[in-house]
Design a protein around this motif. Structure first.
Motif, mmCIF file in Angstrom:
data_model
loop_
_atom_site.group_PDB
_atom_site.id
_atom_site.type_symbol
_atom_site.label_atom_id
_atom_site.label_comp_id
_atom_site.label_asym_id
_atom_site.label_seq_id
_atom_site.Cartn_x
_atom_site.Cartn_y
_atom_site.Cartn_z
ATOM 1 N N ASP A 1 0.843 -1.190 0.000
ATOM 2 C CA ASP A 1 0.000 0.000 0.000
ATOM 3 C C ASP A 1 0.879 1.240 0.000
ATOM 4 N N ILE A 2 0.407 2.292 -0.651
ATOM 5 C CA ILE A 2 1.054 3.597 -0.548
ATOM 6 C C ILE A 2 0.060 4.542 0.092
ATOM 7 N N LEU A 3 0.509 5.198 1.153
ATOM 8 C CA LEU A 3 -0.344 6.115 1.899
ATOM 9 C C LEU A 3 0.201 7.534 1.771
ATOM 10 N N VAL A 4 -0.697 8.461 1.557
ATOM 11 C CA VAL A 4 -0.348 9.884 1.486
ATOM 12 C C VAL A 4 -1.101 10.570 2.615
ATOM 13 N N GLY A 5 -0.355 11.113 3.543
ATOM 14 C CA GLY A 5 -0.987 11.747 4.697
ATOM 15 C C GLY A 5 -1.862 10.785 5.470
ATOM 16 N N GLY A 6 -1.483 9.506 5.495
ATOM 17 C CA GLY A 6 -2.248 8.491 6.214
ATOM 18 C C GLY A 6 -3.411 7.898 5.437
ATOM 19 N N VAL A 7 -3.667 8.394 4.219
ATOM 20 C CA VAL A 7 -4.772 7.909 3.385
ATOM 21 C C VAL A 7 -4.211 6.973 2.319
ATOM 22 N N CYS A 8 -4.839 5.810 2.159
ATOM 23 C CA CYS A 8 -4.390 4.867 1.140
ATOM 24 C C CYS A 8 -4.640 5.465 -0.246
ATOM 25 N N ALA A 9 -3.555 5.699 -0.986
ATOM 26 C CA ALA A 9 -3.633 6.301 -2.314
ATOM 27 C C ALA A 9 -3.545 5.264 -3.421
ATOM 28 N N GLY A 10 -3.172 4.044 -3.083
ATOM 29 C CA GLY A 10 -3.065 2.993 -4.095
ATOM 30 C C GLY A 10 -2.380 1.764 -3.540
ATOM 31 N N PHE A 11 -2.162 0.792 -4.431
ATOM 32 C CA PHE A 11 -1.562 -0.466 -4.000
ATOM 33 C C PHE A 11 -0.989 -1.213 -5.192
ATOM 34 N N SER A 12 -0.162 -2.191 -4.879
ATOM 35 C CA SER A 12 0.385 -3.100 -5.882
ATOM 36 C C SER A 12 0.166 -4.522 -5.364
ATOM 37 N N MET A 13 -0.657 -5.287 -6.068
ATOM 38 C CA MET A 13 -1.016 -6.650 -5.661
ATOM 39 C C MET A 13 0.090 -7.626 -6.043
ATOM 40 N N TYR A 14 0.262 -8.645 -5.211
ATOM 41 C CA TYR A 14 1.232 -9.697 -5.521
ATOM 42 C C TYR A 14 0.722 -11.041 -5.054
ATOM 43 N N THR A 15 1.349 -12.074 -5.583
ATOM 44 C CA THR A 15 1.141 -13.424 -5.099
ATOM 45 C C THR A 15 2.498 -14.105 -5.113
ATOM 46 N N HIS A 16 2.570 -15.270 -4.504
ATOM 47 C CA HIS A 16 3.842 -15.978 -4.422
ATOM 48 C C HIS A 16 3.804 -17.267 -5.227
ATOM 49 N N HIS A 17 4.969 -17.638 -5.720
ATOM 50 C CA HIS A 17 5.138 -18.889 -6.457
ATOM 51 C C HIS A 17 6.537 -19.389 -6.127
ATOM 52 N N ASP A 18 6.616 -20.615 -5.687
ATOM 53 C CA ASP A 18 7.920 -21.193 -5.355
ATOM 54 C C ASP A 18 8.257 -22.286 -6.349
ATOM 55 N N GLU A 19 9.500 -22.272 -6.793
ATOM 56 C CA GLU A 19 10.032 -23.320 -7.668
ATOM 57 C C GLU A 19 11.323 -23.802 -7.043
ATOM 58 N N GLY A 20 11.264 -24.975 -6.416
ATOM 59 C CA GLY A 20 12.446 -25.461 -5.716
ATOM 60 C C GLY A 20 12.860 -24.455 -4.657
ATOM 61 N N PRO A 21 14.126 -24.077 -4.646
ATOM 62 C CA PRO A 21 14.577 -23.122 -3.639
ATOM 63 C C PRO A 21 14.266 -21.659 -3.991
ATOM 64 N N SER A 22 13.730 -21.422 -5.190
ATOM 65 C CA SER A 22 13.476 -20.058 -5.646
ATOM 66 C C SER A 22 12.108 -19.566 -5.190
ATOM 67 N N ARG A 23 12.111 -18.578 -4.273
ATOM 68 C CA ARG A 23 10.865 -17.942 -3.841
ATOM 69 C C ARG A 23 10.621 -16.758 -4.761
ATOM 70 N N GLN A 24 9.440 -16.716 -5.357
ATOM 71 C CA GLN A 24 9.128 -15.667 -6.319
ATOM 72 C C GLN A 24 7.918 -14.868 -5.861
ATOM 73 N N ARG A 25 8.009 -13.555 -6.025
ATOM 74 C CA ARG A 25 6.878 -12.671 -5.747
ATOM 75 C C ARG A 25 6.440 -12.111 -7.095
ATOM 76 N N ILE A 26 5.192 -12.390 -7.451
ATOM 77 C CA ILE A 26 4.643 -11.988 -8.747
ATOM 78 C C ILE A 26 3.767 -10.757 -8.540
ATOM 79 N N PHE A 27 4.149 -9.652 -9.154
ATOM 80 C CA PHE A 27 3.356 -8.426 -9.103
ATOM 81 C C PHE A 27 2.419 -8.427 -10.297
#
Length: 134
Positions: free
Chosen positions: A27-53
């Motif tokens: 989340d990005i907050l401006v003056g304490g107000v949520c101004a937007g966000f970037s959603m993600y999920t996770h995917h793991d392949e073996g030892p590789s931890r991945q964050r998908i935006f």
């Protein structure tokens, strides 16, 4: 939960970026107000931890302040610091990566398994990515 925050000032209001892990987004907050966000999920392949935006939104009342760039930079850097590889399904994040090279060595190309993970993350009682919820 805040894992890292980037504080700056936009039009005299403090800006903070934080990892809202309960909602799987930064989340990005401006003056304490949520101004937007970037959603993600996770995917793991073996030892590789991945964050998908996969979806980034800035509320239109906050347009033109460079907030999407601040949000993206902080979200990606925080993710790398937490040990994740990065996958940019979100068109904004993918475009941002073409001109900002500081996390290049942590970026993976989008593959079908990543798209399937995004589909799973967006499904459920409500499509979380289509509704702006601060």
């Amino acid at each position: 939960m805040t894992t890292e925050s980037e504080r700056s000032t936009t039009q005299t209001q403090p800006v903070e970026v934080r990892n809202n892990s309960e909602e799987s987004r930064f989340d990005i907050l401006v003056g304490g107000v949520c101004a937007g966000f970037s959603m993600y999920t996770h995917h793991d392949e073996g030892p590789s931890r991945q964050r998908i935006f996969y979806h980034t939104v800035i509320d239109e009342q906050f347009d033109g302040r460079g907030l999407a760039s601040v949000l993206t930079r902080t979200a990606l850097r925080t993710s790398v610091q937490e040990g994740y590889r990065l996958v940019a399904v979100c068109p904004y994040v993918a475009r941002w990566l073409t001109t900002h090279r500081d996390v290049d060595d942590a970026v993976n190309r989008v593959r079908p398994a990543h798209l399937a993970a995004v589909r799973r993350a967006a499904q459920g009682p409500a499509d979380r990515s289509s509704t702006y919820r601060p």
